[in-house]
Write an enzyme that holds these catalytic residues in place. Structure first.
Site, PDB file in Angstrom:
ATOM      1  N   ASP A  13       0.877  -1.169   0.000  1.00  0.00           N
ATOM      2  CA  ASP A  13       0.000   0.000   0.000  1.00  0.00           C
ATOM      3  C   ASP A  13       0.914   1.219   0.000  1.00  0.00           C
ATOM      4  O   ASP A  13       1.584   1.506   0.994  1.00  0.00           O
ATOM      5  CB  ASP A  13      -0.897  -0.040   1.239  1.00  0.00           C
ATOM      6  CG  ASP A  13      -1.876   1.136   1.276  1.00  0.00           C
ATOM      7  OD1 ASP A  13      -1.617   2.160   0.615  1.00  0.00           O
ATOM      8  OD2 ASP A  13      -2.894   1.028   1.991  1.00  0.00           O
ATOM      9  N   HIS A  20      -8.680   4.871   1.790  1.00  0.00           N
ATOM     10  CA  HIS A  20      -8.008   3.592   1.512  1.00  0.00           C
ATOM     11  C   HIS A  20      -8.753   2.801   0.436  1.00  0.00           C
ATOM     12  O   HIS A  20      -8.966   1.604   0.566  1.00  0.00           O
ATOM     13  CB  HIS A  20      -7.938   2.770   2.803  1.00  0.00           C
ATOM     14  CG  HIS A  20      -7.127   3.403   3.887  1.00  0.00           C
ATOM     15  ND1 HIS A  20      -5.749   3.323   3.921  1.00  0.00           N
ATOM     16  CD2 HIS A  20      -7.485   4.131   4.976  1.00  0.00           C
ATOM     17  CE1 HIS A  20      -5.293   3.962   5.004  1.00  0.00           C
ATOM     18  NE2 HIS A  20      -6.331   4.474   5.649  1.00  0.00           N
ATOM     19  N   ASP A  54      -6.531  -0.784  -2.212  1.00  0.00           N
ATOM     20  CA  ASP A  54      -5.481   0.233  -2.122  1.00  0.00           C
ATOM     21  C   ASP A  54      -4.071  -0.358  -2.157  1.00  0.00           C
ATOM     22  O   ASP A  54      -3.101   0.320  -1.827  1.00  0.00           O
ATOM     23  CB  ASP A  54      -5.676   1.087  -0.858  1.00  0.00           C
ATOM     24  CG  ASP A  54      -5.576   0.281   0.426  1.00  0.00           C
ATOM     25  OD1 ASP A  54      -5.383  -0.940   0.358  1.00  0.00           O
ATOM     26  OD2 ASP A  54      -5.711   0.890   1.508  1.00  0.00           O
ATOM     27  N   ASP A  55      -3.962  -1.624  -2.563  1.00  0.00           N
ATOM     28  CA  ASP A  55      -2.639  -2.257  -2.618  1.00  0.00           C
ATOM     29  C   ASP A  55      -2.156  -2.405  -4.046  1.00  0.00           C
ATOM     30  O   ASP A  55      -2.859  -2.959  -4.900  1.00  0.00           O
ATOM     31  CB  ASP A  55      -2.690  -3.632  -1.961  1.00  0.00           C
ATOM     32  CG  ASP A  55      -2.902  -3.517  -0.469  1.00  0.00           C
ATOM     33  OD1 ASP A  55      -1.936  -3.198   0.223  1.00  0.00           O
ATOM     34  OD2 ASP A  55      -4.052  -3.701  -0.024  1.00  0.00           O
ATOM     35  N   GLN A  96       2.348   4.095   3.075  1.00  0.00           N
ATOM     36  CA  GLN A  96       1.782   3.446   4.266  1.00  0.00           C
ATOM     37  C   GLN A  96       2.516   2.180   4.709  1.00  0.00           C
ATOM     38  O   GLN A  96       2.830   2.011   5.877  1.00  0.00           O
ATOM     39  CB  GLN A  96       0.308   3.111   4.002  1.00  0.00           C
ATOM     40  CG  GLN A  96      -0.378   2.440   5.179  1.00  0.00           C
ATOM     41  CD  GLN A  96      -1.799   2.003   4.843  1.00  0.00           C
ATOM     42  OE1 GLN A  96      -2.689   2.826   4.719  1.00  0.00           O
ATOM     43  NE2 GLN A  96      -2.016   0.700   4.701  1.00  0.00           N
ATOM     44  N   GLY A 105      18.568  -5.967   0.661  1.00  0.00           N
ATOM     45  CA  GLY A 105      18.606  -7.217  -0.101  1.00  0.00           C
ATOM     46  C   GLY A 105      17.326  -8.032  -0.104  1.00  0.00           C
ATOM     47  O   GLY A 105      17.131  -8.870  -0.971  1.00  0.00           O
ATOM     48  N   TYR A 230      -0.389  -0.638  15.872  1.00  0.00           N
ATOM     49  CA  TYR A 230      -1.405  -0.972  14.881  1.00  0.00           C
ATOM     50  C   TYR A 230      -1.190  -0.186  13.587  1.00  0.00           C
ATOM     51  O   TYR A 230      -1.099   1.027  13.598  1.00  0.00           O
ATOM     52  CB  TYR A 230      -2.829  -0.698  15.401  1.00  0.00           C
ATOM     53  CG  TYR A 230      -3.807  -0.889  14.286  1.00  0.00           C
ATOM     54  CD1 TYR A 230      -4.100  -2.174  13.859  1.00  0.00           C
ATOM     55  CD2 TYR A 230      -4.332   0.183  13.586  1.00  0.00           C
ATOM     56  CE1 TYR A 230      -4.914  -2.388  12.767  1.00  0.00           C
ATOM     57  CE2 TYR A 230      -5.160  -0.016  12.497  1.00  0.00           C
ATOM     58  CZ  TYR A 230      -5.444  -1.303  12.108  1.00  0.00           C
ATOM     59  OH  TYR A 230      -6.233  -1.510  11.011  1.00  0.00           O
ATOM     60  N   LYS A 233      -4.304  -4.080   8.519  1.00  0.00           N
ATOM     61  CA  LYS A 233      -4.104  -5.497   8.257  1.00  0.00           C
ATOM     62  C   LYS A 233      -3.134  -5.682   7.095  1.00  0.00           C
ATOM     63  O   LYS A 233      -2.799  -4.748   6.387  1.00  0.00           O
ATOM     64  CB  LYS A 233      -5.443  -6.176   7.970  1.00  0.00           C
ATOM     65  CG  LYS A 233      -6.305  -6.292   9.210  1.00  0.00           C
ATOM     66  CD  LYS A 233      -5.722  -7.288  10.228  1.00  0.00           C
ATOM     67  CE  LYS A 233      -6.532  -7.300  11.503  1.00  0.00           C
ATOM     68  NZ  LYS A 233      -5.729  -7.307  12.713  1.00  0.00           N
ATOM     69  N   ASP A 235      -3.318  -7.488   4.291  1.00  0.00           N
ATOM     70  CA  ASP A 235      -3.798  -7.584   2.916  1.00  0.00           C
ATOM     71  C   ASP A 235      -3.000  -8.615   2.117  1.00  0.00           C
ATOM     72  O   ASP A 235      -2.115  -8.264   1.325  1.00  0.00           O
ATOM     73  CB  ASP A 235      -3.748  -6.205   2.249  1.00  0.00           C
ATOM     74  CG  ASP A 235      -4.612  -5.194   2.994  1.00  0.00           C
ATOM     75  OD1 ASP A 235      -5.520  -5.618   3.738  1.00  0.00           O
ATOM     76  OD2 ASP A 235      -4.370  -3.990   2.855  1.00  0.00           O
ATOM     77  N   ARG A 267     -10.632  -0.347   9.870  1.00  0.00           N
ATOM     78  CA  ARG A 267      -9.568  -0.178  10.860  1.00  0.00           C
ATOM     79  C   ARG A 267      -8.942  -1.497  11.287  1.00  0.00           C
ATOM     80  O   ARG A 267      -8.379  -1.607  12.371  1.00  0.00           O
ATOM     81  CB  ARG A 267     -10.093   0.597  12.088  1.00  0.00           C
ATOM     82  CG  ARG A 267     -10.547   1.996  11.680  1.00  0.00           C
ATOM     83  CD  ARG A 267     -11.266   2.770  12.756  1.00  0.00           C
ATOM     84  NE  ARG A 267     -11.877   3.951  12.146  1.00  0.00           N
ATOM     85  CZ  ARG A 267     -11.244   5.104  11.962  1.00  0.00           C
ATOM     86  NH1 ARG A 267     -10.003   5.253  12.352  1.00  0.00           N
ATOM     87  NH2 ARG A 267     -11.844   6.113  11.368  1.00  0.00           N
TER      88      ARG A 267
HETATM   89  C1  F6R Z   1      -8.006  -0.991   7.159  1.00  0.00           C
HETATM   90  C2  F6R Z   1      -7.850   0.327   6.565  1.00  0.00           C
HETATM   91  C3  F6R Z   1      -8.899   1.350   6.813  1.00  0.00           C
HETATM   92  C4  F6R Z   1      -8.396   2.389   7.808  1.00  0.00           C
HETATM   93  C5  F6R Z   1      -9.481   3.434   8.142  1.00  0.00           C
HETATM   94  C6  F6R Z   1      -8.936   4.517   9.056  1.00  0.00           C
HETATM   95  O1  F6R Z   1      -6.938  -1.819   6.860  1.00  0.00           O
HETATM   96  O2  F6R Z   1      -6.880   0.615   5.903  1.00  0.00           O
HETATM   97  O3  F6R Z   1     -10.100   0.775   7.214  1.00  0.00           O
HETATM   98  O4  F6R Z   1      -7.989   1.754   8.987  1.00  0.00           O
HETATM   99  O5  F6R Z   1      -9.945   4.047   6.973  1.00  0.00           O
HETATM  100  O6  F6R Z   1      -7.833   5.076   8.440  1.00  0.00           O
HETATM  101  P1  F6R Z   1      -7.005   6.306   9.019  1.00  0.00           P
HETATM  102  O7  F6R Z   1      -6.590   5.902  10.417  1.00  0.00           O
HETATM  103  O8  F6R Z   1      -5.871   6.425   8.070  1.00  0.00           O
HETATM  104  O9  F6R Z   1      -7.922   7.478   9.023  1.00  0.00           O
HETATM  105 MG    MG Z   2      -4.331   2.133   2.691  1.00  0.00          MG
HETATM  106 MG    MG Z   3      -4.977  -2.433   1.625  1.00  0.00          MG
END
Ligand code: F6R
Ligand code: MG
Ligand code: MG
Length: 373
Positions: A13, A20, A54-55, A96, A105, A230, A233, A235, A267
């Site tokens: 990501d 995201h 988003d990856d 991210q 390497g 944290y 995840k 992905d 989240r």
């Molecule tokens: C889960 C993910 C999203 C973010 C959420 C809050 O893997 O990427 O659900 O956790 O949108 O994002 P922030 O903390 O960047 O506002």
């Molecule tokens: Mg993201």
């Molecule tokens: Mg992702």
């Protein structure tokens, strides 16, 4: 001597459009440019750039073997360049997953996810790769069990004598950083006992037991353990090999005719239904989900992805198919059921998985106010 070919699927990501949601075109273009150049210089033989939500996903086919520093450097520098572009465009979460700066390497342990498989090419070698967004590698435990160990899923376990010897599963304990190999069908119950705990035990490799033929490999990382806090995840991505004494492509896909629950979603803190989708729907919307999964099929041919007449790799977008409409429908329904529960378990993950979130802060804040009951 059979040709040795390596399939590397490396993802990161690097920043996305509107939260995201999706990897936007300018970032995909950077990956396309760099991998094309690497193909021209002969470092890789084929590639395919795509996104899982988003990856940014780099599929590279080459003959350098697994964990090759040049291949990993190519992925790392591509992600770095794309992250810089994301920063310039003020995209969301630029860089991210690039948790560590100095490349030495191997891209493993730096944040990006890696699945790699070196194979000795058979007469024809069908491959299916999977890439998921808003969930973790444990999401593949259930389908991997069904594909390689469940005779009610995979007819070949019953019908094809080449599969009768069963399969071996390498299981990672992501808490203790240890691994164990279990053999099915003999150790089926032990295997389920472990990998049913999807948050801790994750299948990293599968081999055919009779000849140790590699048939599946997944990216098993815990970003939070790399970052120490944290960070969402992981992905996951996964590579599977099919047919001719292995599960058929259809047996690899059939577990996804139904949705099932995985950890991740909003989240990284909720149970959510996996939704198998074609590339056009590889984007997370409602409650940052539901967690999406794409599956791409191709043939490996003389160290490359088999190409069409124009030299373009032929890629099959396997979930872009009405056969998975019911799974998508189930995912929508499960998503609604779970979201009606808000932040109450089991919609929200249990406290052990919330350790890097505000739950800890809430407990800390209220510490003094707890009195003996
Ligand atoms: C889960 C993910 C999203 C973010 C959420 C809050 O893997 O990427 O659900 O956790 O949108 O994002 P922030 O903390 O960047 O506002
Ligand atoms: Mg993201
Ligand atoms: Mg992702």
């Amino acid at each position: 001597m059979a040709i040795k070919t390596t399939i590397s699927l490396i993802k990161c990501d690097v920043g996305s459009l509107a939260g995201h949601y999706i990897v936007p075109k300018p970032l995909l273009n950077i990956a396309e440019k760099n991998l094309k150049q690497a193909e021209e210089t002969g470092l890789i033989n084929s590639y395919y750039v795509f996104n899982a939500g988003d990856d940014l996903q780099l599929l590279m086919v080459h003959q350098k073997g697994e964990s090759d520093p040049e291949i990993h450097r190519l992925a790392y520098s591509t992600f770095r360049e794309a992250a810089d572009k994301a920063l310039e465009l003020k995209l969301y979460g630029a860089g991210q997953d690039l948790l560590k700066d100095a490349f030495s390497g191997n891209i493993r342990g730096m944040g990006p996810g890696v699945a790699e498989m070196e194979i000795e090419e058979r007469g024809a070698d069908p491959i299916v790769i999977f890439a998921a967004d808003k969930t973790s590698a444990g999401a593949f435990n259930f389908p991997l069990f069904r594909i390689f160990a469940d005779p009610m899923n995979t007819a070949g376990l019953v019908i094809d004598p080449n599969m009768a010897g069963g399969f071996k599963f390498e299981v990672m304990d992501t808490m203790d950083n240890t691994k164990v190999t279990l053999k099915t069908p003999e150790e089926t119950y032990d295997l389920i006992a472990l990998i049913g705990t999807v948050q801790r035990y994750m299948v990293s490799r599968v081999w055919r037991a009779t000849d140790n033929l590699i048939c599946a490999t997944g990216s098993v990382t815990r970003l939070s353990q790399i970052a120490g806090k944290y960070v969402g995840k992981d992905d996951p991505v996964m590579i599977t090999r099919a047919q001719h004494g292995l599960p058929a492509v259809g047996e690899i896909l059939v577990p996804f005719m139904h949705s099932y629950l995985v950890e991740g979603w909003m989240r990284g803190s909720h149970w959510g239904p996996i939704m198998p989708v074609g590339l056009k729907d590889s984007k997370c919307t409602a409650f940052d989900g539901p967690p999406r999964l794409v599956a791409l099929g191709f043939q490996v041919s003389n160290g490359k992805i088999a190409c069409d007449d124009t030299g373009k790799p032929m890629i099959a977008d396997m979930f872009d198919d009405p056969a998975f409409d019911i799974a998508r429908r189930e995912a929508q329904e499960l998503a609604c059921t779970l979201r009606r529960m808000g932040e109450f378990e089991p919609a929200r993950l249990g406290p052990e998985e919330m350790e890097y979130t505000t739950l800890q802060q809430t407990l800390e804040k209220l510490k003094e106010r707890f009195k003996p009951a």
